[in-house]
Design an enzyme around this catalytic site. Structure first.
Site, PDB file in Angstrom:
ATOM      1  CD1 TRP A 100     -95.651 -98.274 -84.422  1.00 48.34           C
ATOM      2  CD2 TRP A 100     -94.799 -96.941 -86.005  1.00 48.34           C
ATOM      3  NE1 TRP A 100     -96.528 -98.269 -85.479  1.00 48.34           N
ATOM      4  CE2 TRP A 100     -96.031 -97.457 -86.467  1.00 48.34           C
ATOM      5  CE3 TRP A 100     -94.081 -96.084 -86.826  1.00 48.34           C
ATOM      6  CZ2 TRP A 100     -96.555 -97.144 -87.709  1.00 48.34           C
ATOM      7  CZ3 TRP A 100     -94.603 -95.766 -88.069  1.00 48.34           C
ATOM      8  CH2 TRP A 100     -95.826 -96.292 -88.508  1.00 48.34           C
ATOM      9  CD  GLU A 116    -103.318 -76.780 -86.874  1.00 42.28           C
ATOM     10  OE1 GLU A 116    -102.537 -76.452 -85.950  1.00 42.28           O
ATOM     11  OE2 GLU A 116    -102.931 -77.171 -87.984  1.00 42.28           O
ATOM     12  CB  THR A 126    -100.291 -74.138 -89.260  1.00 40.83           C
ATOM     13  OG1 THR A 126    -100.587 -74.464 -90.619  1.00 40.83           O
ATOM     14  CG2 THR A 126    -101.544 -74.243 -88.440  1.00 40.83           C
ATOM     15  CE  LYS A 179     -94.578 -99.827 -89.330  1.00 40.95           C
ATOM     16  NZ  LYS A 179     -95.892 -99.853 -89.927  1.00 40.95           N
TER      17      LYS A 179
HETATM   18  P1  AMP Z   1     -97.536 -74.985 -83.777  1.00 41.25           P
HETATM   19  O1  AMP Z   1     -98.907 -75.022 -84.320  1.00 41.25           O
HETATM   20  O2  AMP Z   1     -96.535 -74.342 -84.688  1.00 41.25           O
HETATM   21  O3  AMP Z   1     -97.489 -74.399 -82.395  1.00 41.25           O
HETATM   22  O4  AMP Z   1     -97.016 -76.496 -83.642  1.00 41.25           O
HETATM   23  C1  AMP Z   1     -97.730 -77.463 -82.927  1.00 41.25           C
HETATM   24  C2  AMP Z   1     -96.915 -78.716 -82.773  1.00 41.25           C
HETATM   25  O5  AMP Z   1     -95.778 -78.464 -81.922  1.00 41.25           O
HETATM   26  C3  AMP Z   1     -97.628 -79.837 -82.088  1.00 41.25           C
HETATM   27  O6  AMP Z   1     -98.475 -80.543 -82.977  1.00 41.25           O
HETATM   28  C4  AMP Z   1     -96.483 -80.687 -81.569  1.00 41.25           C
HETATM   29  O7  AMP Z   1     -95.941 -81.515 -82.586  1.00 41.25           O
HETATM   30  C5  AMP Z   1     -95.450 -79.649 -81.204  1.00 41.25           C
HETATM   31  N1  AMP Z   1     -95.522 -79.379 -79.758  1.00 41.25           N
HETATM   32  C6  AMP Z   1     -96.179 -78.388 -79.134  1.00 41.25           C
HETATM   33  N2  AMP Z   1     -96.008 -78.467 -77.804  1.00 41.25           N
HETATM   34  C7  AMP Z   1     -95.233 -79.536 -77.556  1.00 41.25           C
HETATM   35  C8  AMP Z   1     -94.698 -80.162 -76.376  1.00 41.25           C
HETATM   36  N3  AMP Z   1     -94.915 -79.673 -75.162  1.00 41.25           N
HETATM   37  N4  AMP Z   1     -93.951 -81.277 -76.532  1.00 41.25           N
HETATM   38  C9  AMP Z   1     -93.688 -81.771 -77.760  1.00 41.25           C
HETATM   39  N5  AMP Z   1     -94.152 -81.236 -78.908  1.00 41.25           N
HETATM   40  C10 AMP Z   1     -94.915 -80.135 -78.813  1.00 41.25           C
END
Ligand code: AMP
Length: 534
Positions: free
Chosen positions: A437, A322, A178, A432
């Site tokens: 929120w 994940e 990640t 906040k």
């Molecule tokens: P990654 O593991 O780099 O793909 O990042 C995952 C994170 O991207 C998620 O926990 C979200 O915060 C964000 N994310 C993924 N898909 C979306 C979506 N459709 N809308 C908003 N945030 C997203």
């Protein structure tokens, strides 16, 4: 007493390529290279080359469980590597070339990669990192022009007549790190079984809706979150693949048109670029394009509307490394045809519902033991579980939280009574103000819907009275004028009055992370000393 039994047919990802070669052997895989040349192969060709690669790796002493790394863009030799690496029983480790040197250093050493296959464009990274990568014994270049043995020559010594390594379906097959906005990157180890189950859901209509008539242009890089599982799901379906090693909108648009691409998948930034390209070139989106899967960050409403008006089925998906990464998708509801266009767009603008295999819940941000109602109003920390959700990071010690089985996503969301997920923030980004929120994401979504705004980010900045107040940072579209008051008025039509940003700052550029997401951490650093005017 035995009541009968089903056969032993382990869920190994090599089943995909066997199936693709056997049942869809002549279906094409096209690669468009950075220098403008193209090559064409088939699923049968991919299998043959992957087998040769597996034979070669075996001769080099690569054992089941060993990590084989790639630093490469999208093309068929990368696809061969996916199957070749798992074919010898190894673990494919796709590395994001946009990461910073310290992260690249940490990741490859932590993974203990033994082989590195790379594109010639990344040769400078290889030269820089070679002295720091302690475990890599073999460097192979995907291009003949690179500073290491060429991939084609490397596998040319083998005959492709071998067998895939056998093993358990719970063996690991792939490792993805990640991006890690804080601390060191974390590795997520996918298993054969989890990957097969994930790909089977990925093929279904709410997600990629892929079958043997699909012509897929995956814009999502093969190094990002397992390319959303497409190399596996596409083989299972026997789809035609069109790969581009460059992400230039003009190249992608040309490929889409010429190869009659039906389905494409990528992050919103890429779609923004493509739509802008069609606008400036005075062209329509190619008629063949029927399905767009978009995720990784929130899809702006204006983009969804634009695509839907062109007759495209939009699948707005949420997920993370994940979760392999499929979590949810904004699939059509059972009463879709009874809804107005605006209602349909509103549904697509949310992150959608969980497919079979994913369970979601929100818990109280202040007390994680309290599970929140699915009332469409109460926001909380989003947790997820299922057979393709990480239980424990790579090399992490087993601990008491393993038994819990709910993974903390770090996202803040509400769940609607029909199960629709609506992301409102990241736990670290939520603002906040006076104990209440404010969703930075909703502010941003509203802001990018205003004409002239190219990109917007809302952050919480210290305020002596309210603790934090929102500051909106905006990048204008080239040549556009944006009036602050008109923008605030527009926002007032979308969010509660007390959510309105106390100030709007116009900048030339918003900082991004290595995976192309807005880096709120850098923005917060940049505006740490911001003073509100009295
Ligand atoms: P990654 O593991 O780099 O793909 O990042 C995952 C994170 O991207 C998620 O926990 C979200 O915060 C964000 N994310 C993924 N898909 C979306 C979506 N459709 N809308 C908003 N945030 C997203």
């Amino acid at each position: 007493m035995h009541l009968g039994a089903m056969q032993d047919w382990s869920l190994r990802v090599t089943r995909f390529i066997d199936h693709a070669a056997r049942e869809h052997g002549s279906r094409e895989i096209v690669s468009r290279w950075a220098d403008g040349t193209e090559s064409r192969t088939t699923w049968a060709g991919i299998r043959h080359d992957a087998m040769r690669m597996a034979q070669k790796l075996a001769k080099l002493g690569i054992k089941p469980g060993d990590r084989v790394a790639t630093l490469a863009m999208n093309h068929h030799r990368h696809l061969v590597t996916w199957y070749g690496a798992v074919g010898v029983g190894g673990v494919l480790h796709t590395i994001n070339p946009r990461l910073f040197d310290d992260q690249l250093d940490y990741i490859a050493n932590h993974a203990e990669d033994r082989v590195m296959l790379f594109d010639a464009v990344f040769a400078p990274i290889i030269e820089r990192m070679k002295p720091r990568w302690k475990t890599i014994e073999h460097y192979i270049c995907f291009d003949s022009s690179g500073p290491a043995e060429h991939f084609e020559d490397w596998i040319a010594t083998e005959d492709g007549q071998g067998e895939w390594a056998d093993g358990d379906e719970r063996d690991p097959c792939m490792l993805c790190y990640t991006s890690g906005t804080t601390g060191n990157p974390k590795g997520v180890l996918y298993e054969h079984r989890s990957t097969v189950l994930h790909a089977m859901i990925g093929m279904t209509p709410p997600l990629f809706s892929v079958d043997c008539r699909t012509v897929m242009l995956p814009i999502v890089p093969m190094f990002h979150a397992a390319s959303w599982g497409l190399p596996w799901a596409g083989a299972a379906a026997g789809a035609k693949f069109v790969y581009s090693a460059v992400n230039d909108p003009a190249v992608l648009a040309e490929l889409m048109e010429r190869e009659a691409v039906t389905t494409s998948a990528g992050v919103p930034t890429v779609w923004l670029g493509l739509l802008q390209h069609f606008d400036t070139a005075g062209k329509d989106i190619p008629e063949s394009l029927k399905t767009v899967v978009c995720g990784g960050s929130a899809m702006p409403r204006a983009m969804i509307e634009r695509l839907m008006r062109s007759g495209i089925r939009v699948s707005h998906a949420w997920g993370m490394t994940e979760t392999s990464p499929i979590g949810t998708s904004s699939a059509e509801t059972w009463n879709w045809d009874d809804l107005s266009f605006d209602e349909q767009v509103s549904i697509k603008a949310m992150q959608g519902r969980a497919p079979f295999g994913v369970e979601l819940r929100c818990v109280d941000l202040g007390d994680y033991s309290k599970v929140l109602p699915r009332d469409g109003k109460t926001s909380g920390a989003l947790q997820v579980r299922g057979p393709w959700v990480v239980k424990r990071y790579f090399k992490a010690e087993a601990d008491a939280t393993d038994a819990d089985q709910w993974f903390d996503t770090g996202d803040v969301a509400v769940i609607h009574p029909d199960g629709t997920l609506q992301l409102t923030d990241r736990t670290k980004d939520v603002i906040k103000s006076g104990g209440e929120w404010i969703s930075s994401v909703e502010l941003e979504n509203a802001a990018v819907g205003f004409p002239g705004v190219a990109e917007a980010a809302a952050i919480g900045v210290y305020h002596p009275r309210w603790d934090e107040r929102p500051l909106l940072v905006v990048v204008k579209k080239p040549g556009a004028e944006v009036c602050q008051d008109a923008l605030r008025e527009h926002l007032a039509g979308h969010v509660a009055k007390w959510w309105l940003p106390d100030a709007v700052v116009f900048v030339d550029e918003i900082p991004h992370t290595g995976t192309g997401k807005i880096s709120k951490k850098d923005l917060r650093d940049q505006f740490r000393d911001w003073k509100w005017s009295a």
